[in-house]
Structure formats: C-alpha cells, structure tokens
Design a protein around this motif. Sequence first.
Motif, PDB file in Angstrom:
ATOM      1  N   PHE A 353      40.647  18.695  37.936  1.00 49.85           N
ATOM      2  CA  PHE A 353      40.952  19.950  38.612  1.00 49.85           C
ATOM      3  C   PHE A 353      42.402  19.954  39.094  1.00 49.85           C
ATOM      4  N   ILE A 354      43.337  19.945  38.147  1.00 56.83           N
ATOM      5  CA  ILE A 354      44.751  19.879  38.505  1.00 56.83           C
ATOM      6  C   ILE A 354      45.293  21.263  38.828  1.00 56.83           C
ATOM      7  N   GLU A 355      45.122  22.196  37.904  1.00 55.44           N
ATOM      8  CA  GLU A 355      45.590  23.567  38.095  1.00 55.44           C
ATOM      9  C   GLU A 355      44.439  24.476  37.715  1.00 55.44           C
ATOM     10  N   VAL A 356      43.618  24.803  38.694  1.00 56.22           N
ATOM     11  CA  VAL A 356      42.389  25.545  38.432  1.00 56.22           C
ATOM     12  C   VAL A 356      42.205  26.649  39.464  1.00 56.22           C
ATOM     13  N   SER A 357      41.301  27.564  39.167  1.00 56.54           N
ATOM     14  CA  SER A 357      40.869  28.558  40.153  1.00 56.54           C
ATOM     15  C   SER A 357      39.347  28.519  40.218  1.00 56.54           C
ATOM     16  N   LEU A 358      38.821  28.842  41.383  1.00 54.26           N
ATOM     17  CA  LEU A 358      37.380  28.738  41.617  1.00 54.26           C
ATOM     18  C   LEU A 358      36.876  30.036  42.230  1.00 54.26           C
ATOM     19  N   ASN A 363      29.375  35.064  37.490  1.00 55.91           N
ATOM     20  CA  ASN A 363      28.507  34.415  36.520  1.00 55.91           C
ATOM     21  C   ASN A 363      29.343  33.994  35.319  1.00 55.91           C
ATOM     22  N   LEU A 364      28.712  33.382  34.336  1.00 53.50           N
ATOM     23  CA  LEU A 364      29.458  32.824  33.213  1.00 53.50           C
ATOM     24  C   LEU A 364      30.120  33.913  32.366  1.00 53.50           C
ATOM     25  N   GLN A 365      29.448  35.060  32.211  1.00 52.80           N
ATOM     26  CA  GLN A 365      30.020  36.148  31.406  1.00 52.80           C
ATOM     27  C   GLN A 365      31.249  36.741  32.093  1.00 52.80           C
ATOM     28  N   GLN A 366      31.166  36.914  33.404  1.00 50.53           N
ATOM     29  CA  GLN A 366      32.322  37.420  34.150  1.00 50.53           C
ATOM     30  C   GLN A 366      33.467  36.428  34.116  1.00 50.53           C
ATOM     31  N   CYS A 367      33.120  35.152  34.144  1.00 50.27           N
ATOM     32  CA  CYS A 367      34.128  34.098  34.090  1.00 50.27           C
ATOM     33  C   CYS A 367      34.883  34.148  32.761  1.00 50.27           C
ATOM     34  N   ALA A 368      34.134  34.345  31.661  1.00 46.97           N
ATOM     35  CA  ALA A 368      34.758  34.430  30.345  1.00 46.97           C
ATOM     36  C   ALA A 368      35.703  35.618  30.262  1.00 46.97           C
ATOM     37  N   ALA A 369      35.277  36.767  30.786  1.00 50.57           N
ATOM     38  CA  ALA A 369      36.112  37.967  30.742  1.00 50.57           C
ATOM     39  C   ALA A 369      37.380  37.785  31.562  1.00 50.57           C
ATOM     40  N   GLU A 370      37.234  37.149  32.713  1.00 53.24           N
ATOM     41  CA  GLU A 370      38.402  36.927  33.571  1.00 53.24           C
ATOM     42  C   GLU A 370      39.386  35.961  32.930  1.00 53.24           C
ATOM     43  N   CYS A 371      38.870  34.928  32.312  1.00 57.00           N
ATOM     44  CA  CYS A 371      39.736  33.955  31.647  1.00 57.00           C
ATOM     45  C   CYS A 371      40.451  34.586  30.463  1.00 57.00           C
ATOM     46  N   LEU A 372      39.748  35.449  29.741  1.00 53.39           N
ATOM     47  CA  LEU A 372      40.329  36.070  28.551  1.00 53.39           C
ATOM     48  C   LEU A 372      41.480  37.000  28.909  1.00 53.39           C
ATOM     49  N   TYR A 380      37.109  27.532  30.648  1.00 52.55           N
ATOM     50  CA  TYR A 380      36.303  27.906  31.807  1.00 52.55           C
ATOM     51  C   TYR A 380      34.942  27.224  31.714  1.00 52.55           C
ATOM     52  N   ALA A 381      34.247  27.192  32.853  1.00 51.15           N
ATOM     53  CA  ALA A 381      32.913  26.591  32.914  1.00 51.15           C
ATOM     54  C   ALA A 381      32.231  27.054  34.186  1.00 51.15           C
ATOM     55  N   ASN A 382      30.916  26.841  34.260  1.00 51.10           N
ATOM     56  CA  ASN A 382      30.212  27.068  35.520  1.00 51.10           C
ATOM     57  C   ASN A 382      30.692  26.079  36.565  1.00 51.10           C
ATOM     58  N   SER A 383      30.917  26.552  37.778  1.00 49.37           N
ATOM     59  CA  SER A 383      31.290  25.649  38.862  1.00 49.37           C
ATOM     60  C   SER A 383      30.063  24.979  39.470  1.00 49.37           C
ATOM     61  N   SER A 389      25.869  28.765  37.650  1.00 52.33           N
ATOM     62  CA  SER A 389      26.548  29.904  38.271  1.00 52.33           C
ATOM     63  C   SER A 389      27.961  29.492  38.668  1.00 52.33           C
ATOM     64  N   GLY A 390      28.713  30.470  39.157  1.00 56.33           N
ATOM     65  CA  GLY A 390      30.075  30.203  39.591  1.00 56.33           C
ATOM     66  C   GLY A 390      31.049  30.115  38.428  1.00 56.33           C
ATOM     67  N   CYS A 391      32.331  30.230  38.743  1.00 55.85           N
ATOM     68  CA  CYS A 391      33.376  30.274  37.715  1.00 55.85           C
ATOM     69  C   CYS A 391      34.486  29.299  38.053  1.00 55.85           C
ATOM     70  N   LEU A 392      34.787  28.416  37.125  1.00 59.19           N
ATOM     71  CA  LEU A 392      35.889  27.470  37.240  1.00 59.19           C
ATOM     72  C   LEU A 392      36.787  27.674  36.027  1.00 59.19           C
TER      73      LEU A 392
END
Length: 610
Positions: A353-358, A363-372, A380-383, A389-392
């Motif tokens: 976790f060097i340069e990450v956002s949490l 959810n995982l689908q929202q995480c994918a959209a945000e990363c894209l 990205y992955a579930n936190s 659940s959660g977005c990392l």
Amino acid sequence: MAILPCFSIFCSLIFFLSMKVSLAADTVIPASFIRDGEKLVSSSQRFELGFFSPGKSKSRYLGIWFRKVPDTVVWVANRDRPISDHNAVLTISNNGKLVLLNQTNGTIWSTNASSEVKNHVAQLRDDGNLVIRDNSSVNTTENYLWQSFDYPTDTLLQDMKMGWDLKNRRERYLSSWRSDDDPSPGKFTNRLDIHVLPKMCTFNGSVKYTCTGEWTGDGFVSALSNTNFLYKQFLVENQDEISYWYEPYNRPSIMTLKLSPSGFVTRQLWNEDSNEWDELFSIPDDYCGKYGYCGANTICGPDQKPMCQCLEGFRLKSQFNQTGPIKCERSHSSECIKGDQFIKLDNIKAPDFIEVSLNQSMNLQQCAAECLKNCTCKAYANSNVTEGSGCLMWFGELLDASRPIRNFTGQSVYLRQPASGPDKSKDSWLPLFSLASVAAATENFSMECKLGEGGFGPVYKGRLLNGEEVAVKRLSSQSGQGLEEFKNEMLLIAKLQHRNLVRILGCCIEQGEKILILEYMPNKSLDVFLFDPTKKRLLGWQARIGIIEGIAQGLLYLHHYSRFRIIHRDLKASNVLLDRDMNPKISDFGLARMFGGDELQGNTKRIVGT
C-alpha cells in the motif's frame, strides 16, 4: 523454661517454610527478594521467572520461560544490561517499582511504575505476563500499574496483543535478539503496520524486510495456512486499539510466534511426545517472501519460471540480470485518454500500500468504474476480503506482489490492461473519454464549471484526475449543428497542429453524447476583452498586434501550409481564444470546409458568420 528452645526452633522452622513457600509462589512483595537460583512460578505451573544465561554466554539475565521448555525464554528484563555475576536480586522498591539490584544495591533495571501506595506486588500470571498491581485492588487488567506485555520481546504468546494501544499511545511489537547468545535488541522488528489496512511487516532497521498481505478475517494473506485449524486469530479495530492476537484451540498447548535474530517469523507448537518444537510455518522464504524481491511492477512466484516476471500489461525492460530484481515498464501508453479494461489475478498477495486510495463504502463494480476514470489507477481490489466489499485502488509503482507458496492463501486483484486494438474513433483517431470521466471532470456539468454557451452548445471548465485543466464542449441536442458538424470538427482539429490553433485532447460519444475535450484557455475568448469597457483597456497596441499576427499565422497555416486547405467560415472574436500569455488560438471548426488544392470556392446551403 525448657520448652523455649523447642518453641524457638519451631518458629524458625515455620519462618523457613514460609519463606520457601513465598519463593515458590507467583508474587514478589515488598521486602522480599528473588535471588539468582530462585524462581517465581505462575499458579498453573506454566511459566517461570528467574535468572539465566543464554546460549554460550556467561552473562546473567532476568527472564521468563516455559517451565516445560526452560531453554525457550519469552521475555527478558535487562536485555541490554547484562549481569556479570550471580549476586543480583529482584525486589519491590519503596515507591512500588520492580527493580533489579546488584550486590551494592545499584539499579541494573527497573520498571517505570511508581506510586505513593506501598501495597504493590509483582505477579507472574498464567499467560506469562509479569505485572505490578496494587495488592488491595481487584486483579484486573485496568488495575495494572505495569505489565511486561507492553514492552518489546521476541516472542508473541497466546492472548498477548500486538499492535497499537491508541488510548495510551503505545505500540506493542516484537524485537529480535542480537544473537542466540545475546538478548539485546537486534536488527529486526515485527510490527502491525496500520497504514491504509492492517498487515504484519518485519523491518530491518527502518527498511521493510517482509510483509504479509491484508487481513482476511481469519488471518493475513500469505500468512494464512491450512494449519489454522490449530489456532484462532483475531484483529480488533476501534477507537482504543488496533491489535492482533491468537489463541490455540487446544488451550493447554504451548504455542509461540517468534522473531529470530535473522529476521524470520516462525509459528511453532510444542510437541509433548517428541519434546521438541514443531514448526507450523516460517516467513519469509528465501526469495518471494522478501519485500520487493523482484522489483516494481512484477510478480514473484517460487513455482513459476523464471521466478520473477513482469505483471501482465508490463514488459521486461532488459533481458539481463534474471536472477534478481528485474525492470518492468508499461507495454502500452499510460495516457488518461486510453480506453482500458481489467484482468483478474486470483490468489495472489496484493502489492504493497505505497500509493493507494481507500473507500470502504464502494462495491467492486463501483471500484472498477472509479479506477477506469483515472489513467494513473493501475489496479483495484476489495478492501474487505472477507465480506467482498470496499474499494482499494493502486497508483504509481506496484511493488511486492507475489503468488503465495504451498498452502498459503491469497486474494483477487484486478489489473489494468489496454483494450484490445487501438481505442480511437474511426474517422479521427482521437482518444475516447468515458462519459463518467467527463462528468467527474466537470462536477457533473455543474453551472459553477460552465464557461459559456454558443451555437454548438455549452462549454465547461474541467479538471481531469491527473490534474490537467481542460475545456469540455458539449454538443446541444437542440442545436441545429449536429453529428455532421461534430465529426467534421473532430476530424479537422485532430489533423491540425499549430501554435495558433486550439489543440484537441479527445472526445466522448457515449449514450448519444457528442463531447469534445480541448485544451483550456485561461483568458477565455477575444470578445471578452474587446467588448468589455474595463478589460479592453488591458489590450495595448502591442498586445493587439500580437493577437492579430497570431490569428493571421493560424489562417495562413490553414489556407496554405496544412496538409489540407481549410476555410474556417466562422471566424469571429468569440472563436479566438487566449491562453495564459494572451497568445491567440483559433477554435470552432464545426463549419469549416476542406478544399482540394485546385478549388477556389465552394457552395453551401447553410447561413454562416464571418
């Protein structure tokens, strides 16, 4: 009178026996002493406290060990203050401190607990914790004035917490011995790293030596093996503490988590039949367990050949030095304007976790959209691995990813990849932006971001997630200028390159939208200055001449030097934009007409401005 000697002998015998019982008990009271050769024994007969010499050393130390395994010391008082003889004693001082004194009553070591209360006692508990408490109080943790579990040792016992006491601002961690013969603090520490998400890391000084993955609910990724049926692991996070501990399911068993002088963390279980330790696991292994062994943007796997490989989407920069760290670089452009997708990497230890956002609420689908939406987001992955659940999201270099060895478990990580084939519009080869990323850049096309509106439609100021400011031109559905003009402008500007022409960065054609992403001009358009009574005074003759020359240079390029002869057909002050230095740039090519080299005029049914 003859019975007095007998009575005296009897009293002496009672006193002697009471002293022996006191010395065999689990407490030290004021005015009593533990001398070299004497011991405290916990009430369950599980632990002993006394003096010892480690390995081949002749120095003496005060320590705690398992009574069944006396050569396994789990805590040392005077780690960096060895005793050179057998004359030291342990006692409770007048101010309630537990002190270790030499033969001249000089202090070798002492606790920091002190009070005016004289009724302090030191107790060796059944869990191996040496505590100081008020003897008149109830024996609870809250009433401990001092406890050995709060101070660094090389061994984590069952029920012993490791991590952060947030209430008292204290960290509990493991500290290795310098060697098997020297219990003074060595090079290595093992800590609960609570940066972003909790995980266990061993440090060589201040440098990471090895790290587990994140907490799964049952253990840490890459340190959770099929031997977990022998013990239960816990992680608690609240406003008072972030702590880790474990409990064997078979409570009478003897189990430890030990940090060796060479930096290895080993979980071991005492085998009553063979009278020796059974090793359940030891980390790191020789290669992949070492932090960042293969280098950035790689994945290490002991069962893959070569062991160090570039992550998918990266390529080897050099074919040399394959026995150690390798250098991997992006195998495609990492510009925000690329349309990318993700591939799933199963059962791996995620990058550090060097340069990450949490964001724990996604959810995982929202995480994918945000990363894209952000080209600098690489994975990205579930936190929350347990609940899914959660977005990392990872940005920057991806370091310390690996495939867990043997029976260790991993998690799923989604890695950014280029879309198959060039992601460009068919006619113009322009980069395509997603509608979500454009909406995010303009705060969902808010009025606060609106710069103005023309026949084409509204124009908004936007900021991409990489920080670049842009102008977002949105074709109005009510505009008489439709898809034909949009494609025309998109095609023309993409093929034109001149310092006095507005540069296009990309477009969006999702969900019926027709949007152009242009470079942002801080001083807006020329008409803002020409027709404003105050601002027109800012345009001196030299500035006006510079603007006129710039417009002329742009038109000359369009009419003569570009690959295509282009007539703008709607050149006016509002279509001349000014950059930060008041340099003019011609915009709005929606009505432009492309002529052949021998054409001098053209016909149109449209009414146009000049």
